[in-house]
Design an enzyme around this catalytic site. Structure first.
Site, short mmCIF file in Angstrom:
data_model
loop_
_atom_site.label_atom_id
_atom_site.label_comp_id
_atom_site.label_asym_id
_atom_site.label_seq_id
_atom_site.Cartn_x
_atom_site.Cartn_y
_atom_site.Cartn_z
N LYS A 1 -37.92 -28.89 16.08
CA LYS A 1 -37.31 -28.56 17.37
C LYS A 1 -37.42 -29.75 18.30
O LYS A 1 -38.50 -30.08 18.79
CB LYS A 1 -37.97 -27.35 18.03
CG LYS A 1 -37.12 -26.80 19.19
CD LYS A 1 -37.92 -26.09 20.25
CE LYS A 1 -38.50 -27.01 21.28
NZ LYS A 1 -37.49 -27.67 22.16
N GLU B 1 -50.41 -34.70 19.16
CA GLU B 1 -50.40 -36.03 19.80
C GLU B 1 -49.95 -35.79 21.22
O GLU B 1 -48.77 -35.58 21.48
CB GLU B 1 -49.47 -36.98 19.04
CG GLU B 1 -49.78 -38.46 19.30
CD GLU B 1 -49.06 -39.02 20.50
OE1 GLU B 1 -49.63 -38.92 21.62
OE2 GLU B 1 -47.95 -39.53 20.35
N GLU C 1 -51.61 -38.55 34.00
CA GLU C 1 -50.67 -39.45 33.35
C GLU C 1 -49.37 -39.45 34.16
O GLU C 1 -48.72 -38.41 34.31
CB GLU C 1 -50.40 -38.98 31.92
CG GLU C 1 -49.44 -39.88 31.17
CD GLU C 1 -49.16 -39.38 29.76
OE1 GLU C 1 -48.86 -40.21 28.89
OE2 GLU C 1 -49.23 -38.15 29.53
#
Length: 473
Positions: A176, A249, A379
Site C-alpha cells: 500500500k 523503519e 523531526e
C-alpha cells in the site's frame, strides 16, 4: 499519465476499487489536482491478500535462481521505462526530474540487482550432529504474505526497498503506497507483472483505513512499514492482536557532530547539500548540527550563507536544488514548527514559504535553540536545520542522543579515535564519519528506539523476510 497507471494491481490485473471510490492526487509544484487513485476498502484488501496467499505456494517453491532472474528482469524494465517512472514520481512529489533520474533511479535499480544476487546466497548453519545419532539442519523459509506500507518522500525507492527482499526470500506481497504518491508504485506493479506470476506482487492504493485493513487481514504474516513514529506505534498495536511479525523503519532526527578539527569547508559543502536534498524530507537528513563552541559562529555564518544559495524550484528547473514540500499538510507542519519557535531561537536564513503556487519553502537555518525545544526534539521533515554549540566531546554525544529517535548520525573530525568513540556512543542504527546520508545496498539501513527496528537493504534486510526452521534427522 493515463488513469490506468493508478489502478490497483491485484492478481496480475489492473482494477479499480470495488466501490469505485477515488482519491484526488495533487501536484505539489502547483497545488492543483493532476489525477486520481483508487480509494481501496476492505473488499479490495481482501482480494489482494487472497491473491497473494494463493500465489505463495508456487512462488515460495521456486528456486533462488528463478527468483533472481525475475528480479533482474524487473530491474531491466525499470531502466527501460525510466522516463515513465520519472513522470509518475515527479508529478506526485514535485521533486526535480533530473535528480530523480541521476540519483534515485540508479540506486533503485541497484537494490533490485543486489537482492537478485542475495537470493542465491542466504547464510545458514552447517548440518551437524549436536547429539549422538541425530543430524540437525537449519532451513530459512519465507514468512508468507507480507503487507507493506510505504511513505511519500521516496515513493518508488521505498517500495523497492520493501518489495525486493520480500520477493527474493520467496514471499508474496501486498503493497500500500502513500495516498498522495501512489503513481510510481502502481507502475512498478504493472512492469513487474510481466516477469512475476499473478498474485506475487499486488498494490492497493488508499488512505489510512486501507492500511489498517491490510494490517488486520488474517493472511498477512509480516507487516513492514516506513513512516512516522505515530503510524508505527498504531501498526505495532494492531499487529500484536494476531502476533504478526513487524519491520518498522520510522522517523529520524539525525544529529551531526562537527568537531573543531574537522575539514570545515568540506563539512559545510556536503551538509548544506544533504540537509536540503529532497526538501529535507528524508529520515536520515542532517537536521540537527552540533558544533564545537570554538568554531560555532564561523561555521554558522558559512553554513547559513551556503544554505541561502540552495534554491527550491519546479521539477523541470535545471537550477533547482530541491523541489516543494510534498503536500499541504506537511508544509503546514513545517510552518507550525517555525511559527512556534521560542523567543531565544533565531532564524539565520530562510524561514518562509515561497509566494508562488505549490508548496515551496526556503532552505532555513535556525540557531539559538535549546535541547528541550520542540524543533530539536521533533523531526521537522522539511528544509529546516538547527545549529547548536557544544563544549566538549561528551556533551556533544549527550545532546545527540537526547531525542527519542535513533536512526542515523554523522561525526566530522580528523581524529580517528574520536570518531570511533562516537560511533560506539551514538545510539543510532547508522553512523557516518566525514560524510552523511550515503546508503549502499550491501549495508543495513534501520534504527533503534523510536526509529523502529528491522533493517532495509543488506543480507540483514533479506533475513528479516525469512523464518528459521530446525529439522532433525
Amino acid at each position: 499519465m493515463a488513469d490506468t497507471d493508478r489502478l490497483n494491481h491485484i492478481g496480475g490485473r489492473d482494477v479499480p476499487a470495488a466501490s469505485g471510490a477515488i482519491l484526488p492526487l495533487i501536484d505539489p509544484a502547483t497545488g492543483l489536482p493532476h489525477g486520481t487513485a483508487p480509494l481501496s476498502g476492505p473488499k479490495d484488501v481482501d482480494a489482494a491478500c487472497r491473491s497473494a496467499d494463493e500465489a505463495f505456494h508456487g512462488w515460495s517453491s521456486t528456486t533462488p535462481a528463478q527468483r533472481q532472474t525475475a528480479l533482474l528482469r524487473i530491474a531491466d524494465a525499470l531502466e527501460r521505462e525510466a522516463d515513465a517512472l520519472a513522470a509518475a514520481e515527479v508529478t506526485d512529489t514535485g521533486k526535480p526530474r533530473a535528480l530523480f533520474l541521476a540519483d534515485e533511479l540508479p540506486a533503485i535499480v541497484d537494490v533490485l540487482r543486489y537482492f537478485a544476487g542475495a537470493a542465491r546466497n542466504l547464510p545458514g548453519a552447517a548440518a551437524a550432529e549436536y547429539t549422538p545419532g541425530r543430524t540437525s539442519v537449519v532451513r530459512r523459509e519465507p514468512v508468507g504474505v507480507c503487507g507493506q506500507i510505504t511513505p511519500w518522500n521516496y515513493p518508488l525507492m521505498m517500495a523497492v526497498w520493501k518489495v525486493a527482499p520480500a520477493l527474493a526470500a520467496g514471499n508474496t506481497v501486498v503493497l500500500k503506497p502513500s495516498d498522495t504518491t501512489p503513481s510510481s508504485a502502481a507502475l512498478l506493479a504493472r512492469l513487474a507483472a510481466e516477469h512475476l506470476p499473478p498474485g506475487v506482487l499486488n498494490v492497493v492504493c488508499g488512505d489510512r483505513d486501507t492500511g489498517r485493513a491490510l494490517v488486520a487481514h488474517p493472511h498477512i504474516r509480516l507487516v513492514a512499514v516506513t513512516g512516522s513514529v505515530r503510524a508505527g506505534q498504531e501498526i505495532a498495536a494492531a499487529a500484536a492482536v494476531d502476533l504478526k511479525r513487524l519491520h518498522l523503519e520510522l522517523g529520524g532526527n539525525a544529529p551531526v557532530l562537527v568537531h573543531a578539527d574537522a575539514d570545515l569547508d568540506d563539512a559545510v559543502e556536503q551538509l548544506s547539500a544533504l540537509a536540503f536534498y529532497n526538501a529535507g524530507q528524508d529520515c536520515t537528513a542532517a537536521t540537527r548540527i552540533l558544533v564545537d563552541r570554538r568554531i560555532h559562529d564561523g561555521f554558522l555564518a558559512h553554513f547559513a550563507d551556503r544554505a541561502a544559495r540552495r534554491l527550491p524550484g519546479a521539477p523541470d528547473d535545471e537550477h533547482a536544488d530541491f523541489g516543494p514540500v510534498a503536500n499541504a499538510a506537511q508544509l503546514a507542519a513545517v510552518r507550525g514548527l517555525l511559527e512556534r519557535l521560542p523567543d531565544h531561537a533565531e532564524v539565520i536564513t530562510g524561514g518562509a514559504a515561497l509566494d508562488r503556487p505549490g508548496y515551496f519553502h526556503q532552505a532555513t537555518v535556525v540557531a539559538g535553540v535549546r535541547q528541550r525545544d520542540e524543533i530539536v526534539q521533533s523531526e521537522v521533515f522539511g528544509p529546516v536545520v538547527t545549529v547548536q554549540p557544544f563544549t566538549d566531546e561528551s556533551e556533544a554525544v549527550r545532546m545527540a542522543n537526547d531525542v527519542p529517535q535513533g536512526l542515523a548520525a554523522s561525526v566530522w573530525t580528523r581524529d580517528h579515535d574520536r570518531a570511533m568513540r562516537a560511533s560506539r556512543a551514538l545510539r543510532t542504527g547508522i553512523v557516518w564519519v566525514n560524510t552523511h546520508g550515503t546508503t549502499v545496498s550491501e549495508m543495513p539501513h534501520g534504527g533503534v528506539r523510536h526509529s523502529g527496528y528491522g533493517s532495509d537493504l543488506s543480507l540483514t534486510g533479506l533475513l528479516d523476510y525469512t523464518q528459521v526452521k530446525h529439522v532433525m534427522l
